[in-house]
Write a protein that holds these residues in place. Structure first.
Motif, short mmCIF file in Angstrom:
data_model
loop_
_atom_site.label_atom_id
_atom_site.label_comp_id
_atom_site.label_asym_id
_atom_site.label_seq_id
_atom_site.Cartn_x
_atom_site.Cartn_y
_atom_site.Cartn_z
N MET A 1 40.02 64.16 37.08
CA MET A 1 39.62 62.83 37.18
C MET A 1 38.22 62.41 36.76
SD MET A 1 40.86 59.75 37.97
CE MET A 1 42.40 59.72 38.70
N ASP A 2 38.15 61.77 35.92
CA ASP A 2 36.63 60.85 35.45
C ASP A 2 36.42 59.59 36.04
OD1 ASP A 2 36.06 63.25 33.87
OD2 ASP A 2 36.77 62.12 32.00
N VAL A 3 35.74 59.57 37.13
CA VAL A 3 35.18 58.60 37.71
C VAL A 3 34.10 57.69 37.31
CG1 VAL A 3 34.70 57.49 39.98
CG2 VAL A 3 36.45 59.18 39.84
N ILE A 4 34.12 56.48 36.84
CA ILE A 4 33.02 56.07 35.92
C ILE A 4 32.54 54.67 37.09
CG2 ILE A 4 32.03 54.79 34.05
CD1 ILE A 4 34.20 56.45 32.49
N LEU A 5 31.33 54.64 37.55
CA LEU A 5 30.98 53.52 38.27
C LEU A 5 30.26 52.62 37.26
CD1 LEU A 5 30.70 52.28 41.15
CD2 LEU A 5 28.70 53.72 41.49
N HIS A 6 30.59 51.24 37.44
CA HIS A 6 29.95 50.12 36.71
C HIS A 6 29.54 49.28 37.87
CE1 HIS A 6 30.42 45.96 34.88
NE2 HIS A 6 29.41 46.43 34.46
N LEU A 7 27.95 49.16 37.82
CA LEU A 7 27.14 48.58 38.96
C LEU A 7 26.88 47.04 38.70
CD1 LEU A 7 24.50 51.28 39.70
CD2 LEU A 7 26.64 50.72 40.91
N GLY A 8 27.35 46.58 37.56
CA GLY A 8 26.95 45.15 37.08
C GLY A 8 25.94 45.25 36.02
N VAL A 9 24.74 44.51 36.38
CA VAL A 9 24.43 43.82 37.55
C VAL A 9 24.77 42.76 37.70
CG1 VAL A 9 22.47 45.53 37.96
CG2 VAL A 9 22.02 43.41 36.74
N HIS A 10 24.41 41.78 38.66
CA HIS A 10 24.66 40.20 38.76
C HIS A 10 24.13 39.57 37.64
CE1 HIS A 10 24.60 41.66 43.02
NE2 HIS A 10 25.67 40.60 43.22
N ARG A 11 24.65 38.35 37.30
CA ARG A 11 24.25 37.75 36.01
C ARG A 11 24.29 38.39 34.84
NH1 ARG A 11 26.40 34.81 37.87
NH2 ARG A 11 25.82 33.14 36.90
N THR A 12 25.10 39.40 34.50
CA THR A 12 25.11 39.96 33.18
C THR A 12 26.78 40.04 32.83
OG1 THR A 12 25.20 42.17 34.21
CG2 THR A 12 22.94 41.40 33.49
N ALA A 13 27.26 39.18 33.04
CA ALA A 13 28.85 38.98 32.52
C ALA A 13 29.88 39.92 33.15
CB ALA A 13 28.99 39.08 30.92
N THR A 14 29.26 40.41 34.43
CA THR A 14 30.13 41.39 35.17
C THR A 14 31.60 40.84 35.39
OG1 THR A 14 28.18 42.25 36.17
CG2 THR A 14 30.14 42.69 37.10
N THR A 15 31.71 39.60 35.95
CA THR A 15 33.01 39.11 36.13
C THR A 15 33.76 39.01 35.08
OG1 THR A 15 32.29 37.91 38.38
CG2 THR A 15 34.14 37.23 37.25
N SER A 16 33.11 38.42 33.97
CA SER A 16 33.76 38.39 32.67
C SER A 16 34.47 39.79 32.08
CB SER A 16 33.11 38.01 31.53
OG SER A 16 33.69 37.80 30.48
N PHE A 17 33.72 40.82 32.46
CA PHE A 17 34.25 41.97 32.11
C PHE A 17 35.22 42.47 33.09
CE2 PHE A 17 34.00 46.88 32.94
CZ PHE A 17 34.48 47.24 31.64
N GLN A 18 35.25 42.45 34.62
CA GLN A 18 36.18 42.52 35.47
C GLN A 18 37.41 41.97 35.09
OE1 GLN A 18 33.96 41.74 38.85
NE2 GLN A 18 32.94 43.30 39.11
N ASN A 19 37.38 40.50 34.68
CA ASN A 19 38.65 39.82 34.28
C ASN A 19 39.37 40.40 33.11
OD1 ASN A 19 37.82 37.84 36.50
ND2 ASN A 19 37.09 36.59 35.06
N TRP A 20 38.46 40.90 32.00
CA TRP A 20 39.06 41.41 30.94
C TRP A 20 40.04 42.68 31.38
CZ3 TRP A 20 38.16 45.92 28.19
CH2 TRP A 20 38.79 46.27 26.83
N MET A 21 39.03 43.58 32.23
CA MET A 21 39.86 44.89 32.67
C MET A 21 41.22 44.59 33.27
SD MET A 21 38.16 47.56 31.73
CE MET A 21 38.65 48.80 32.68
N LEU A 22 41.10 43.37 34.43
CA LEU A 22 42.39 42.95 34.94
C LEU A 22 43.32 42.54 33.95
CD1 LEU A 22 41.04 41.37 38.11
CD2 LEU A 22 42.41 43.64 38.08
N ALA A 23 43.06 41.73 32.86
CA ALA A 23 44.11 41.14 32.06
C ALA A 23 44.81 42.46 31.28
CB ALA A 23 43.44 40.16 31.18
#
Length: 301
Positions: A1-23
């Motif tokens: 299992m490859d585990v990749i940690l995306h730390l953001g950071v804040h104010r760098t379109a992090t939530t936009s990426f998270q929404n896209w991954m969920l979609a």
């Protein structure tokens, strides 16, 4: 299992990426990719791990031990289900907006926070990634969040302190590497914001993504409130301060590219990183500052 940690950071379109991954979670899961965003990390799974290092209590340590067991069991479970890659995205692991603003510097205790996370994910972690952003735009965005939450307008003295602060992205990158013993992948917000599929391919180059990935539907966020209170394109720094901050950012990027050839700086297309003369009219990912997506009152700071 490859585990990749995306730390953001804040104010760098992090939530936009998270929404896209969920979609796209259904498509990705069929390709063996699992995703944990704030809906998982702030719903108790990372309890005791998302907190300032100097405020960790005995109860937090106990909670972190329980979280370690749960996280490792969850990783084993999804691996048994046939998943080969897990991407975790949580910007509060590296620090918080109020803490950065109160100290007037970028993630002052990043290493202490992340060392606790490293103890949990260490056996599985194969990659760490983070975005960086031009200083004037990043601090303006952070200050805008503070204003929306009821904070006072930044004084000239405070703006001068932020513009001249010596802790830059190279220091944060070193803290991330020191905590995990893994050189992070780094991208510029200016070049990569909104390019979610490209970013995913860079995060997990082994993936063979099939067509059909969709554009995420943006969630209701605080952008309208920000624009209503502060105006579009809020920028409190003077032209001279912006010039100094941008020049420093560009110089640091050049140093990272030349002096750290082992450090991958993701950039693609668009204008040259740091070359944007003004704030975007619409900020990406304001919802990630609301901190209420499954957040527990305790354990955050």
């Amino acid at each position: 299992m490859d585990v990749i940690l995306h730390l953001g950071v804040h104010r760098t379109a992090t939530t936009s990426f998270q929404n896209w991954m969920l979609a796209n979670s259904g498509i990705l899961s069929r390709q063996g990719v699992a995703f944990w965003g704030p809906e998982r990390t702030r719903a108790g799974l990372f309890s005791g791990l998302i907190k300032r290092a100097d405020l960790v209590s005995a109860q937090d340590i106990l909670s972190a031990r329980r979280s370690t067991t749960r996280i490792r069991m969850e990783i084993d479970r999804i691996e048994d289900q046939g998943f080969h890659t897990l991407i975790i995205s949580e910007e509060n692991l590296i620090g918080s907006i109020p803490h950065c603003l109160s100290y007037g510097m970028l993630y002052p205790d990043a290493r202490g926070r992340l060392e606790r996370v490293a103890m949990v994910l260490g056996p599985h972690l194969t990659g760490v990634a983070m975005g960086i952003r031009r200083y004037d735009a990043w601090w303006a965005s952070m200050l805008a969040v503070e204003r929306v939450r009821g904070g006072e307008a930044a004084t000239p003295q405070r703006l001068r302190m932020l513009a001249q602060n010596g802790r830059g992205w190279p220091c944060v990158i070193d803290a991330v590497e020191g905590a995990f013993g893994v050189r992070p992948q780094v991208w510029t917000h200016e070049a990569m914001a909104g390019r979610h599929e490209i970013l995913l391919r860079r995060l997990a180059p082994k993936l063979s993504l099939t067509p059909g990935l969709t554009v995420a539907v943006e969630r209701a966020n605080a952008a309208a409130a920000v624009q209503g209170q502060l105006g579009r394109g809020y920028m409190p720094f003077s032209i001279m301060q912006r010039g100094q901050m941008t020049a420093r950012y560009q110089a640091e990027l050049e140093t990272l590219r030349r002096g750290r050839r082992d450090l991958a700086i993701m950039e693609t297309g668009g204008a040259a990183p740091g070359g944007y003369s003004a704030m975007p009219l619409t900020e990406e990912g304001w919802v990630d500052d609301q901190q209420n997506r499954g957040r527990q009152a305790s354990g955050m700071g």
